[in-house]
Motif scaffolding. Structure first.
Motif, PDB file in Angstrom:
ATOM      1  N   ILE A 295     -77.630  43.192 -20.171  1.00  0.00           N
ATOM      2  CA  ILE A 295     -76.300  43.805 -20.250  1.00  0.00           C
ATOM      3  C   ILE A 295     -76.032  44.135 -21.710  1.00  0.00           C
ATOM      4  O   ILE A 295     -76.116  43.260 -22.570  1.00  0.00           O
ATOM      5  CB  ILE A 295     -75.190  42.883 -19.718  1.00  0.00           C
ATOM      6  N   GLU A 296     -75.700  45.386 -21.979  1.00  0.00           N
ATOM      7  CA  GLU A 296     -75.463  45.813 -23.347  1.00  0.00           C
ATOM      8  C   GLU A 296     -74.067  46.420 -23.472  1.00  0.00           C
ATOM      9  O   GLU A 296     -73.536  46.992 -22.521  1.00  0.00           O
ATOM     10  CB  GLU A 296     -76.507  46.855 -23.770  1.00  0.00           C
ATOM     11  N   ALA A 297     -73.482  46.271 -24.642  1.00  0.00           N
ATOM     12  CA  ALA A 297     -72.203  46.910 -24.915  1.00  0.00           C
ATOM     13  C   ALA A 297     -72.401  48.422 -24.986  1.00  0.00           C
ATOM     14  O   ALA A 297     -73.444  48.913 -25.428  1.00  0.00           O
ATOM     15  CB  ALA A 297     -71.624  46.393 -26.228  1.00  0.00           C
ATOM     16  N   SER A 298     -71.398  49.145 -24.539  1.00  0.00           N
ATOM     17  CA  SER A 298     -71.396  50.592 -24.721  1.00  0.00           C
ATOM     18  C   SER A 298     -71.031  50.893 -26.177  1.00  0.00           C
ATOM     19  O   SER A 298     -70.800  49.991 -26.982  1.00  0.00           O
ATOM     20  CB  SER A 298     -70.394  51.242 -23.772  1.00  0.00           C
ATOM     21  N   ALA A 299     -70.920  52.165 -26.500  1.00  0.00           N
ATOM     22  CA  ALA A 299     -70.535  52.571 -27.855  1.00  0.00           C
ATOM     23  C   ALA A 299     -69.019  52.578 -28.045  1.00  0.00           C
ATOM     24  O   ALA A 299     -68.530  53.095 -29.059  1.00  0.00           O
ATOM     25  CB  ALA A 299     -71.110  53.951 -28.158  1.00  0.00           C
ATOM     26  N   ASP A 300     -68.279  52.010 -27.116  1.00  0.00           N
ATOM     27  CA  ASP A 300     -66.821  51.941 -27.207  1.00  0.00           C
ATOM     28  C   ASP A 300     -66.427  51.175 -28.476  1.00  0.00           C
ATOM     29  O   ASP A 300     -66.746  50.002 -28.622  1.00  0.00           O
ATOM     30  CB  ASP A 300     -66.277  51.220 -25.969  1.00  0.00           C
TER      31      ASP A 300
END
Length: 321
Positions: A295-300
């Motif tokens: 699970i990775e963070a988006s570019a938000d």
């Protein structure tokens, strides 16, 4: 959970913490937002679909112990549960993956967030602080429009957040919670899927009638939660709304269409109140960024800012006498 490598992010995050405390009061040992709450313990069980979408450990394990913290909005520790400002309600789910290893989901009961960036969030609360209490209308002799009215008129997404319905729930266990940020699930074959979380109660969503709300105990949600879990486990499903082609994944103020697919990632039950709540809630620092495989963070941009705000306020909370 480290601070950001971008000192501008850390500076703005520190200013946000200070501004929230200026609006809600400084309450040592408590969060500057979502100060009032309760933690329950339980177990998460993943779905078969979750294992296909992501290699995350809590999706691979047969079951994972969890904590779930329910909370009211604002940084006021004793805000009455029936106070309109106690909405939206929050949930923070911690998946315990081993010694000093965990990942979290953070969501709240309104599928909106007022701003895309931390800088705009800070400006929003600065405008609130500079405006008369009791709402956006200016006081006699005050500026017109008031600072918060001016901010909302120039920030339609923040206005949509303010105007969104926020009914009080009959129970934390009868509320639906929305993760406003997008995350990237990564499968074993490398396939990437952008999603937003939804936490849905097994018992169904039910709001409290406004006519009954005024007669509620100031701690009715806490008391109801204790009674509910004593009578049996409280169940929820963790769903994921899947982004379609062209959907924005780096702006938490942009909504995806409701006809986007929704898949079940698993379910959890809560079956006990966490002992030593005062100690545990002071120590527990939730992290909006997953920081695990699969699970990775988006570019938000708000994700890194939120993480810094939570860490700075958490360090203050732990240092409080």
């Amino acid at each position: 959970m480290p601070l950001s490598t971008d000192e501008t992010v850390n500076k703005t995050a520190g200013d946000i913490v200070a501004q929230l405390q200026a609006v809600f009061g400084k309450h040592p040992g408590f969060r500057p937002a979502h100060a009032k709450g309760e933690i329950l313990s339980g177990t998460f069980t993943p779905s078969a679909e979750a294992k296909k979408l992501s290699t995350a450990p809590h999706f691979a394990n047969l079951a994972t112990p969890i904590w779930a913290r329910f909370s009211n909005s604002t940084g006021i520790p004793n805000i009455p549960d029936a106070d309109p400002n106690a909405n939206p309600r929050g949930i923070g789910i911690r998946f315990h993956l081993g010694a000093h290893k965990h990942t979290d989901i953070i969501a709240h009961s309104t599928p909106f967030f007022p701003t895309r960036t931390g800088e705009d969030f800070l400006a929003f609360f600065q405008a609130i602080a500079a405006s008369p209490p009791g709402g956006p209308s200016p006081s006699p002799g005050g500026p017109s429009p008031s600072p918060v009215e001016h901010f909302l008129s120039s920030h339609p997404k923040a206005l949509a957040f303010v105007q969104a319905p926020k009914p009080a729930p009959v129970s934390y266990g009868r509320e639906q919670y929305f993760g406003v940020n997008a995350f990237k699930l990564v499968a074993a074959d490398g396939k990437e899927t952008y999603i937003r979380y939804r936490i849905v109660p097994d018992a169904g969503v039910e709001a409290l009638d406004n006519d009954l709300l005024k007669d509620q105990d100031p701690d009715y949600l806490q008391k109801e939660l204790s009674k509910r879990v004593a009578e049996g486990p409280i169940g929820f499903k963790i769903l994921a709304q899947v982004a379609g082609d062209g959907d924005v994944t780096d702006d938490c103020t942009v909504h995806w269409r409701e006809d986007r697919p929704v898949v079940e990632l698993g379910s959890f039950i809560l079956d006990a109140l966490v002992k030593d709540y005062e100690k545990e809630v002071k120590y527990m620092i939730l992290d909006p960024i997953p920081r695990i495989e699969g699970i990775e963070a988006s570019a938000d941009p708000i994700l890194e800012m939120r993480a810094a705000v939570y860490l700075i306020s958490g360090r203050e909370r732990r240092a409080a006498p």
